[in-house]
Design a protein around this motif. Sequence first.
Motif, PDB file in Angstrom:
ATOM      1  N   UNK A   1       5.237 129.323  44.956  1.00 36.09           N
ATOM      2  CA  UNK A   1       5.607 130.700  44.619  1.00 36.09           C
ATOM      3  C   UNK A   1       6.952 131.052  45.249  1.00 36.09           C
ATOM      4  N   UNK A   2       7.160 130.650  46.491  1.00 30.22           N
ATOM      5  CA  UNK A   2       8.425 130.931  47.180  1.00 30.22           C
ATOM      6  C   UNK A   2       9.615 130.288  46.494  1.00 30.22           C
ATOM      7  N   UNK A   3       9.473 129.016  46.079  1.00 30.34           N
ATOM      8  CA  UNK A   3      10.561 128.318  45.391  1.00 30.34           C
ATOM      9  C   UNK A   3      10.851 128.981  44.048  1.00 30.34           C
ATOM     10  N   UNK A   4       9.804 129.374  43.343  1.00 34.34           N
ATOM     11  CA  UNK A   4       9.984 130.034  42.049  1.00 34.34           C
ATOM     12  C   UNK A   4      10.703 131.370  42.209  1.00 34.34           C
ATOM     13  N   UNK A   5      10.288 132.159  43.176  1.00 37.53           N
ATOM     14  CA  UNK A   5      10.928 133.452  43.414  1.00 37.53           C
ATOM     15  C   UNK A   5      12.389 133.244  43.808  1.00 37.53           C
TER      16      UNK A   5
END
Length: 163
Positions: free
Chosen positions: A48-52
């Motif tokens: 989720x962090x990489x996507x955001x």
Amino acid sequence: MRRVCLLALAASVTLSGCQSSSIGGATGAIVGTVSGAATANPVAGYAIGVTVQAVVDATVKYVLREWKNDQQNVMANAAGELPIGQIRQWQIRHALPVGNERGGIQVVREIDSPLTRCREVLFTIEEENAPAPAYTSLICRQQNGQWKWAAAEPSVARWNGLQ
């Protein structure tokens, strides 16, 4: 558990500032840490962090490209019909008070070709408490009558999203 989440969040904010000057990196670190803690799954938090981070970085780059394109269009149209040697002031203001700029632009010479009419321009970007450096570029008249920046990114349309 809540105390651990807050400590992890504080650490990620601190470390993201050291590792990256990217807004997306800091946002991704915060959202990833919170998501990983909330789901109790560090892999989900990382994903989720990489996507955001990717979404925020792409959005910021898109907005900055559009702002630069708007600035170049304002400058090109300000110089489009000027007589050679005359100076005109230009200014760009955005909805957010970031990236607002102003300066002067002057046509140095005409460059006529069988394809279109172009002009070499000399322009300045004024900064507070600093001398305004001068730059040169080319503007060309489009088929629709609008003047466009001819040589600089991001106004060269052929690159589309590859800039």
